[in-house]
Design an enzyme around this catalytic site. Sequence first.
Site, mmCIF file in Angstrom:
data_model
loop_
_atom_site.group_PDB
_atom_site.id
_atom_site.type_symbol
_atom_site.label_atom_id
_atom_site.label_comp_id
_atom_site.label_asym_id
_atom_site.label_seq_id
_atom_site.Cartn_x
_atom_site.Cartn_y
_atom_site.Cartn_z
ATOM 1 N N SER A 1 0.816 -1.219 0.000
ATOM 2 C CA SER A 1 0.000 0.000 0.000
ATOM 3 C C SER A 1 0.848 1.267 0.000
ATOM 4 O O SER A 1 0.314 2.377 -0.081
ATOM 5 C CB SER A 1 -0.931 0.004 1.210
ATOM 6 N N TYR A 52 -3.424 5.509 5.151
ATOM 7 C CA TYR A 52 -2.463 4.389 5.229
ATOM 8 C C TYR A 52 -1.539 4.404 4.014
ATOM 9 O O TYR A 52 -0.325 4.275 4.142
ATOM 10 C CB TYR A 52 -3.245 3.076 5.308
HETATM 11 P P1 NAI Z 1 -1.019 -6.478 13.849
HETATM 12 O O1 NAI Z 1 -2.146 -5.550 14.158
HETATM 13 O O2 NAI Z 1 -1.137 -7.893 14.312
HETATM 14 O O3 NAI Z 1 0.357 -5.868 14.355
HETATM 15 C C1 NAI Z 1 0.551 -4.500 14.579
HETATM 16 C C2 NAI Z 1 0.992 -4.314 16.010
HETATM 17 O O4 NAI Z 1 1.352 -2.940 16.197
HETATM 18 C C3 NAI Z 1 -0.138 -4.630 17.015
HETATM 19 O O5 NAI Z 1 0.313 -5.598 17.958
HETATM 20 C C4 NAI Z 1 -0.408 -3.290 17.672
HETATM 21 O O6 NAI Z 1 -0.808 -3.391 19.035
HETATM 22 C C5 NAI Z 1 0.939 -2.589 17.494
HETATM 23 N N1 NAI Z 1 0.835 -1.140 17.635
HETATM 24 C C6 NAI Z 1 -0.114 -0.322 17.109
HETATM 25 N N2 NAI Z 1 0.064 0.934 17.535
HETATM 26 C C7 NAI Z 1 1.162 0.917 18.331
HETATM 27 C C8 NAI Z 1 1.833 1.907 19.103
HETATM 28 N N3 NAI Z 1 1.397 3.182 19.127
HETATM 29 N N4 NAI Z 1 2.918 1.545 19.822
HETATM 30 C C9 NAI Z 1 3.351 0.254 19.813
HETATM 31 N N5 NAI Z 1 2.735 -0.728 19.134
HETATM 32 C C10 NAI Z 1 1.652 -0.397 18.400
HETATM 33 O O7 NAI Z 1 -0.898 -6.465 12.263
HETATM 34 P P2 NAI Z 1 0.269 -6.962 11.287
HETATM 35 O O8 NAI Z 1 -0.395 -7.317 10.026
HETATM 36 O O9 NAI Z 1 1.134 -7.956 11.960
HETATM 37 O O10 NAI Z 1 1.073 -5.603 11.040
HETATM 38 C C11 NAI Z 1 2.485 -5.487 11.214
HETATM 39 C C12 NAI Z 1 3.014 -4.527 10.181
HETATM 40 O O11 NAI Z 1 2.825 -5.104 8.883
HETATM 41 C C13 NAI Z 1 2.307 -3.166 10.141
HETATM 42 O O12 NAI Z 1 3.265 -2.150 9.954
HETATM 43 C C14 NAI Z 1 1.409 -3.284 8.946
HETATM 44 O O13 NAI Z 1 1.097 -2.025 8.386
HETATM 45 C C15 NAI Z 1 2.250 -4.131 8.026
HETATM 46 N N6 NAI Z 1 1.533 -4.787 6.948
HETATM 47 C C16 NAI Z 1 0.650 -5.805 7.189
HETATM 48 C C17 NAI Z 1 -0.018 -6.398 6.139
HETATM 49 C C18 NAI Z 1 -0.992 -7.511 6.321
HETATM 50 O O14 NAI Z 1 -1.626 -7.939 5.318
HETATM 51 N N7 NAI Z 1 -1.173 -8.060 7.507
HETATM 52 C C19 NAI Z 1 0.200 -5.972 4.751
HETATM 53 C C20 NAI Z 1 1.166 -4.918 4.612
HETATM 54 C C21 NAI Z 1 1.792 -4.367 5.689
#
Ligand code: NAI
Length: 260
Positions: A137, A148
């Site tokens: 994205s 985003y």
């Molecule tokens: P997720 O929601 O499981 O992980 C994100 C984590 O970041 C969560 O545990 C959340 O509590 C934490 N977080 C949010 N705000 C925070 C803050 N202020 N301070 C500390 N921690 C905070 O989702 P996912 O998918 O594992 O995401 C991880 C990364 O991967 C993100 O950067 C996301 O944008 C990216 N991503 C994920 C994709 C997907 O399809 N799952 C696709 C492309 C990118």
Amino acid sequence: MMRFEGKTAIVTGAAGGIGAAIVRLLATEGAEVFAADVNEDALRHDARRVTNYACDVTSNDQVEAMVSRMVDSHGRLDLLFNNAGTGKMGDITETTDEDWERVFKVNITSIMYASRAAVPHMRRQGGGAIVNTGSVSGIGGDYGFGAYNASKGAVINYTRALAVDLGCDNIRVNAFCPGFIPRTGLTNGLEGLPVRDIFESMIPMRRGGTTEEMANVAAFLASDAASYVTGAILMADGGMTAHTGQPNLWAATRELMAGP
Ligand code: NAI
């Protein structure tokens, strides 16, 4: 394989999804890891080398304190994984200032805070590696996901800028861009919806990726195997962004083309 023996690492957004998989892989391969997340209740790592660490990455004070704690307790900081992320759907008229600022603070400002805190220690040690979690994205637009898209675009170009500035310090800065990784905090909401299967059918590899596959990519970028790689944006998306977006004209026309 113990690629990270003797190294220390901070992983943000480490309570679940991709971040948790990165923590598990690093610890398995010898690193001492701070698993950082704002969601303290969800931080349940129990591996020997992992410290669960409550930290809101949008707070510069909390991020600085975390980096100091790592250096005080382990003497060094080798690897920083800026992985925390959040999204908010809505077209432009539905996007509030608060939504916009929140998405930017979590997704990009946090990378500046954590890298700014980490770099002096990495310089002192003679090097280090920073790995940012971008996104498909960040290189194109999605429907109703503008904040985003903009923030992840910033992650990608900031990765390049940091790589340029820090190359002479032997600090490598790279990003990987996940495609569709199902069943994480960000994508759980798609489970059970018809669009989930449509989404997978549109990916050239015909499936979403796993969090372990993302951790493997992140670990490669942080490892010595990538010792001459900096400023790279590595797509980890099953071919999603290799595709122009045109429908399968070949399949649709091959019978016609085959002739009588
Ligand atoms: P997720 O929601 O499981 O992980 C994100 C984590 O970041 C969560 O545990 C959340 O509590 C934490 N977080 C949010 N705000 C925070 C803050 N202020 N301070 C500390 N921690 C905070 O989702 P996912 O998918 O594992 O995401 C991880 C990364 O991967 C993100 O950067 C996301 O944008 C990216 N991503 C994920 C994709 C997907 O399809 N799952 C696709 C492309 C990118």
